[in-house]
Design a protein around this motif. Sequence first.
Motif: not given
Length: 283
Positions: A72-100
Motif C-alpha cells: 500500500p502507499p507509504d510516504l517514504a516509498a513515494e519519495a523514493d519513487r520520485i528519485a527512482a523515476v529520475l534515475d530511470a530517465l537518466g536525470h542525475r542533476a537536482p530537480a524541482t519537485v511540484v506536489g499538488h
Amino acid sequence: MNPRPAPGRILRVGGVPLHVLSEGAGPVVVLGAGLGMAWFDWDAVAARLVPHRTVVRFDRPGLGLSAPAAAPPDLAAEADRIAAVLDALGHRAPATVVGHSLAGFHAEAFARLHPARCAGLVLVDGSIEEDPRPRLPREVRTAWARGAAGALSAAGLPQLLGPAARRLLARAGTLGRHPRRGWERAGYRTSRVLRACALENASYPYQAADLAALRRLRPLPAVPVTVLAAHDGSESRSALRWLARQRALAAELGGRCTVAAPAGHLVMADAPDAVARAVLDLD
C-alpha cells in the motif's frame, strides 16, 4: 474515444510498471498529482513549462496507466519513487519537485530524504495536517479499503460510474468549466484505479503522521520553496482559514506563499499560468 497511442512510456521502476512521460529540455521539473489523479491533470501546466524545462510526470501505482504495487502507499516509498523515476530517465542533476494536494507530502519528503537530488519545491494547494494522529492501525484501514474496493468492483460500479464520479469530483474542485479528458474513461472505469484511490485515501493519515515525524528527524535542504494556495475569491471563514494555514506552512518551510485566484483546489486546471509562474520564478 481515447487518444492512441498513450503519451510517454511504461518503465519498470522498483519492480512496478509505471507510466512515465518526459518532455522538453533543460532543468528538470517533476509534477506530482493529488490523491487519485493522473498525468493528464497536468497537461495545461506542462504545456507552459515544456519550452523552458524538462517536465516529468508519472502515474503512481494503480493510477492512470500504471500497474498496481503489492504494498500500500507509504510516504517514504513515494519519495523514493520520485528519485527512482529520475534515475530511470537518466536525470542525475537536482530537480524541482511540484506536489499538488497529497503529493505535497511526497514532494517535501523527497526533499528531506534525498536533499542532494532536490533543487526546489512548489506545493500547489498542498495537504496540511498540523497534528496528525491516526486513530486506527494502518493495517486495519488498509484492509477496509481493499475490502470496500473489492466489493464495489464486484458490483461493477467502476465500469458504470467511475468516469462520471471522476468528473463530478473534478467539477467540485474547480471554478471554471473544463473539457473532458480523453483518458478519463480508460482509467477510471477500472477496478485497478478504484483500488488505488481507496488505498491512497486510507493511507492519508499515516502519510501525514510520517511527514510530521520526518520533519523532526530530517532538515529541509536550503532550497527555494513556494506554497501556492488556491483561493476562490470569497471572504468566507473557511476560505480565509485555508489561506492562513497555507501561509503557516510556507513559514514553517522557510518559503514564500503566493495565491492563485480565482481557483479551486485543482489549481492546475483553473490557474495553470499561476502554477507555471511559481515554478519558473523559483530560481
